[in-house]
Design an enzyme around this catalytic site. Structure first.
Site, PDB file in Angstrom:
ATOM      1  N   ASN A  11      -5.569   0.650  -0.460  1.00 40.46           N
ATOM      2  CA  ASN A  11      -4.153   0.445  -0.791  1.00 40.46           C
ATOM      3  C   ASN A  11      -3.948  -1.027  -1.161  1.00 40.46           C
ATOM      4  O   ASN A  11      -4.244  -1.921  -0.362  1.00 40.46           O
ATOM      5  CB  ASN A  11      -3.315   0.843   0.442  1.00 40.46           C
ATOM      6  CG  ASN A  11      -1.829   0.668   0.217  1.00 40.46           C
ATOM      7  OD1 ASN A  11      -1.397  -0.328  -0.354  1.00 40.46           O
ATOM      8  ND2 ASN A  11      -1.042   1.604   0.684  1.00 40.46           N
ATOM      9  N   HIS A  14      -0.262  -4.865  -0.736  1.00 44.78           N
ATOM     10  CA  HIS A  14       0.024  -6.204  -0.220  1.00 44.78           C
ATOM     11  C   HIS A  14      -0.563  -7.332  -1.064  1.00 44.78           C
ATOM     12  O   HIS A  14      -0.269  -8.503  -0.813  1.00 44.78           O
ATOM     13  CB  HIS A  14      -0.328  -6.275   1.257  1.00 44.78           C
ATOM     14  CG  HIS A  14       0.549  -5.329   2.026  1.00 44.78           C
ATOM     15  ND1 HIS A  14       1.921  -5.462   2.033  1.00 44.78           N
ATOM     16  CD2 HIS A  14       0.272  -4.200   2.710  1.00 44.78           C
ATOM     17  CE1 HIS A  14       2.447  -4.463   2.729  1.00 44.78           C
ATOM     18  NE2 HIS A  14       1.462  -3.680   3.148  1.00 44.78           N
ATOM     19  N   HIS A  47       2.043   2.262  -3.295  1.00 41.78           N
ATOM     20  CA  HIS A  47       3.336   2.823  -2.885  1.00 41.78           C
ATOM     21  C   HIS A  47       4.434   2.135  -3.683  1.00 41.78           C
ATOM     22  O   HIS A  47       4.681   0.942  -3.511  1.00 41.78           O
ATOM     23  CB  HIS A  47       3.516   2.580  -1.375  1.00 41.78           C
ATOM     24  CG  HIS A  47       4.762   3.164  -0.792  1.00 41.78           C
ATOM     25  ND1 HIS A  47       5.054   3.073   0.547  1.00 41.78           N
ATOM     26  CD2 HIS A  47       5.797   3.843  -1.342  1.00 41.78           C
ATOM     27  CE1 HIS A  47       6.203   3.677   0.792  1.00 41.78           C
ATOM     28  NE2 HIS A  47       6.681   4.142  -0.347  1.00 41.78           N
ATOM     29  N   ARG A  49       7.932   1.601  -3.791  1.00 41.42           N
ATOM     30  CA  ARG A  49       9.084   1.791  -2.902  1.00 41.42           C
ATOM     31  C   ARG A  49      10.371   1.727  -3.710  1.00 41.42           C
ATOM     32  O   ARG A  49      10.420   1.085  -4.766  1.00 41.42           O
ATOM     33  CB  ARG A  49       9.101   0.711  -1.809  1.00 41.42           C
ATOM     34  CG  ARG A  49       7.957   0.822  -0.815  1.00 41.42           C
ATOM     35  CD  ARG A  49       8.136  -0.149   0.329  1.00 41.42           C
ATOM     36  NE  ARG A  49       9.119   0.334   1.278  1.00 41.42           N
ATOM     37  CZ  ARG A  49       8.816   0.881   2.463  1.00 41.42           C
ATOM     38  NH1 ARG A  49       7.573   0.986   2.860  1.00 41.42           N
ATOM     39  NH2 ARG A  49       9.776   1.310   3.259  1.00 41.42           N
ATOM     40  N   ARG A  53       9.700  -3.631  -3.348  1.00 37.64           N
ATOM     41  CA  ARG A  53       9.404  -4.881  -2.624  1.00 37.64           C
ATOM     42  C   ARG A  53       7.977  -5.360  -2.861  1.00 37.64           C
ATOM     43  O   ARG A  53       7.693  -6.529  -2.688  1.00 37.64           O
ATOM     44  CB  ARG A  53       9.680  -4.745  -1.128  1.00 37.64           C
ATOM     45  CG  ARG A  53       8.696  -3.873  -0.403  1.00 37.64           C
ATOM     46  CD  ARG A  53       8.932  -3.905   1.084  1.00 37.64           C
ATOM     47  NE  ARG A  53      10.139  -3.186   1.447  1.00 37.64           N
ATOM     48  CZ  ARG A  53      10.321  -2.626   2.653  1.00 37.64           C
ATOM     49  NH1 ARG A  53       9.393  -2.740   3.576  1.00 37.64           N
ATOM     50  NH2 ARG A  53      11.418  -1.973   2.930  1.00 37.64           N
ATOM     51  N   GLU A  74       1.880   6.838  -3.825  1.00 40.24           N
ATOM     52  CA  GLU A  74       2.738   7.102  -2.671  1.00 40.24           C
ATOM     53  C   GLU A  74       4.182   6.913  -3.069  1.00 40.24           C
ATOM     54  O   GLU A  74       4.527   5.899  -3.697  1.00 40.24           O
ATOM     55  CB  GLU A  74       2.438   6.099  -1.559  1.00 40.24           C
ATOM     56  CG  GLU A  74       1.242   6.433  -0.735  1.00 40.24           C
ATOM     57  CD  GLU A  74       1.109   5.442   0.412  1.00 40.24           C
ATOM     58  OE1 GLU A  74       2.108   4.809   0.806  1.00 40.24           O
ATOM     59  OE2 GLU A  74      -0.006   5.291   0.890  1.00 40.24           O
ATOM     60  N   THR A 105       5.843   2.013   6.537  1.00 41.12           N
ATOM     61  CA  THR A 105       6.180   3.420   6.745  1.00 41.12           C
ATOM     62  C   THR A 105       5.996   3.748   8.220  1.00 41.12           C
ATOM     63  O   THR A 105       4.873   3.843   8.709  1.00 41.12           O
ATOM     64  CB  THR A 105       5.274   4.310   5.865  1.00 41.12           C
ATOM     65  OG1 THR A 105       5.258   3.741   4.562  1.00 41.12           O
ATOM     66  CG2 THR A 105       5.782   5.718   5.804  1.00 41.12           C
ATOM     67  N   GLU A 155      -1.815  13.917   5.061  1.00 37.73           N
ATOM     68  CA  GLU A 155      -2.389  12.657   5.542  1.00 37.73           C
ATOM     69  C   GLU A 155      -1.819  12.406   6.927  1.00 37.73           C
ATOM     70  O   GLU A 155      -0.600  12.323   7.110  1.00 37.73           O
ATOM     71  CB  GLU A 155      -2.050  11.504   4.589  1.00 37.73           C
ATOM     72  CG  GLU A 155      -2.633  10.189   5.090  1.00 37.73           C
ATOM     73  CD  GLU A 155      -2.703   9.103   4.033  1.00 37.73           C
ATOM     74  OE1 GLU A 155      -2.824   9.426   2.834  1.00 37.73           O
ATOM     75  OE2 GLU A 155      -2.631   7.923   4.424  1.00 37.73           O
ATOM     76  N   HIS A 198      -3.081   4.443   7.928  1.00 36.88           N
ATOM     77  CA  HIS A 198      -2.037   3.523   8.392  1.00 36.88           C
ATOM     78  C   HIS A 198      -2.553   2.699   9.557  1.00 36.88           C
ATOM     79  O   HIS A 198      -2.894   3.240  10.600  1.00 36.88           O
ATOM     80  CB  HIS A 198      -0.728   4.211   8.790  1.00 36.88           C
ATOM     81  CG  HIS A 198       0.447   3.299   8.568  1.00 36.88           C
ATOM     82  ND1 HIS A 198       0.750   2.276   9.429  1.00 36.88           N
ATOM     83  CD2 HIS A 198       1.340   3.212   7.559  1.00 36.88           C
ATOM     84  CE1 HIS A 198       1.798   1.615   8.961  1.00 36.88           C
ATOM     85  NE2 HIS A 198       2.173   2.153   7.825  1.00 36.88           N
TER      86      HIS A 198
HETATM   87  N1  PXP Z   1      -1.315   5.859   4.051  1.00 35.04           N
HETATM   88  C1  PXP Z   1       0.025   5.904   3.844  1.00 35.04           C
HETATM   89  C2  PXP Z   1       0.645   7.224   3.560  1.00 35.04           C
HETATM   90  C3  PXP Z   1       0.798   4.726   3.864  1.00 35.04           C
HETATM   91  O1  PXP Z   1       2.113   4.786   3.671  1.00 35.04           O
HETATM   92  C4  PXP Z   1       0.143   3.493   4.060  1.00 35.04           C
HETATM   93  C5  PXP Z   1       0.927   2.226   4.017  1.00 35.04           C
HETATM   94  O2  PXP Z   1       1.516   2.077   2.786  1.00 35.04           O
HETATM   95  C6  PXP Z   1      -1.239   3.502   4.254  1.00 35.04           C
HETATM   96  C7  PXP Z   1      -1.948   4.694   4.267  1.00 35.04           C
HETATM   97  C8  PXP Z   1      -2.020   2.242   4.461  1.00 35.04           C
HETATM   98  O3  PXP Z   1      -1.617   1.627   5.633  1.00 35.04           O
HETATM   99  P1  PXP Z   1      -2.140   0.158   5.958  1.00 35.04           P
HETATM  100  O4  PXP Z   1      -1.647  -0.715   4.849  1.00 35.04           O
HETATM  101  O5  PXP Z   1      -1.539  -0.133   7.271  1.00 35.04           O
HETATM  102  O6  PXP Z   1      -3.638   0.235   5.987  1.00 35.04           O
END
Ligand code: PXP
Length: 252
Positions: A11, A14, A47, A49, A53, A74, A105, A155, A198
């Site tokens: 992901n 960030h 994602h 949003r 952001r 996402e 999330t 998930e 997550h």
């Molecule tokens: N899976 C989903 C569905 C999420 O919403 C997120 C965060 O956007 C992640 C995985 C990844 O989480 P993290 O950034 O904490 O590894």
């Protein structure tokens, strides 16, 4: 590429968070996605949003164009996001709950209470060829509802398990891990493909990677943070190594 059947989705949200802190174009999340791909990611997750952001619409355009691995898009279950997804037709769409005021999330989607609306919401996405995944807590009721509405993938939210670990609350962590294990197996028995994610880190990834039913882990924040210290390529490679070790160990 994976040595095992377990896929790693990186992901890159960030990277966009850091870019947006200055409002310019650097660092570029698409460059990060390509690097992650070369380092062994089997997919990229982003994602979009409602408040944009981190990831922007232009980032999604760029990812769709640049990636050689599948994009896991996402999004919240809103009309705006559905239109965007139907325009791009990404490989996978992961439906997540979204509240403006939350930092990330926070919980899984409430599928059971919104079954009708969600069934109608995901139908056109499935018809367009997207694999629809629902982000939910390790809760039997939610898994059954996700199955009934026609999702192909769930998930499982690993946030609570990771938070308990970080806080040193080991009994609660182990209870959450057990719930994840049982629900991964239950979802699989219904024919759902199981993903998880997550909050996962090098310390927390292996017990989840060892669940034989889990086909994909989506990991972002920790990897982007770790990239500050060791670079994105080694950060992703190390996660890949730990996942494969756990999976191979569990198979023996
Ligand atoms: N899976 C989903 C569905 C999420 O919403 C997120 C965060 O956007 C992640 C995985 C990844 O989480 P993290 O950034 O904490 O590894």
């Amino acid at each position: 590429m994976s040595k095992t059947s377990l896929r790693l989705g990186v992901n890159i949200d960030h990277v966009a968070t850091v870019r947006n802190a200055r409002g310019g174009a650097y660092p570029n999340p698409i460059r990060a996605a390509k690097l992650a791909e070369e380092a062994g990611a089997d997919g990229i997750t982003a994602h979009l949003r409602e408040d944009r952001r981190h990831i922007t619409d232009a980032d999604i355009d760029g990812l769709m164009e640049a990636l050689s691995v599948p994009l896991n898009f996402e999004m919240a279950a809103t009309d705006e996001m559905q239109k965007i997804a139907l325009r791009h037709k990404p490989h996978a769409v992961c439906i997540v709950p979204e509240k403006r005021e939350e930092r990330t999330t926070e919980g899984g989607l409430e599928v059971a209470r919104e079954e009708n609306r969600l069934a109608h919401f995901i139908a056109p996405l499935r018809d367009a060829g997207c694999r629809v995944s629902i982000f939910i807590a390790a809760d039997r009721k939610q898994i059954e509802a996700a199955h009934r509405i026609g999702a192909e993938v769930i998930e499982l939210h690993t946030g609570a398990y990771c938070d308990h670990h970080a806080e040193g609350n080991l009994a609660a962590r182990d209870a959450e891990l057990e719930a994840l294990r049982e629900m991964a197996s239950f979802a699989h028995s219904l024919g759902l493909e199981v993903h998880a994610g997550h909050g996962l880190t090098y310390e927390t990834v292996q017990p989840v990677a060892a669940f034989p039913e889990v086909m994909e882990l989506n990991i972002g924040h920790f990897l982007i943070g770790e990239a500050i210290f060791r670079g994105l390529t080694p950060a992703v490679q190390e996660m890949r190594r730990l996942m494969d070790l756990a999976r191979e160990g569990a198979a023996q």
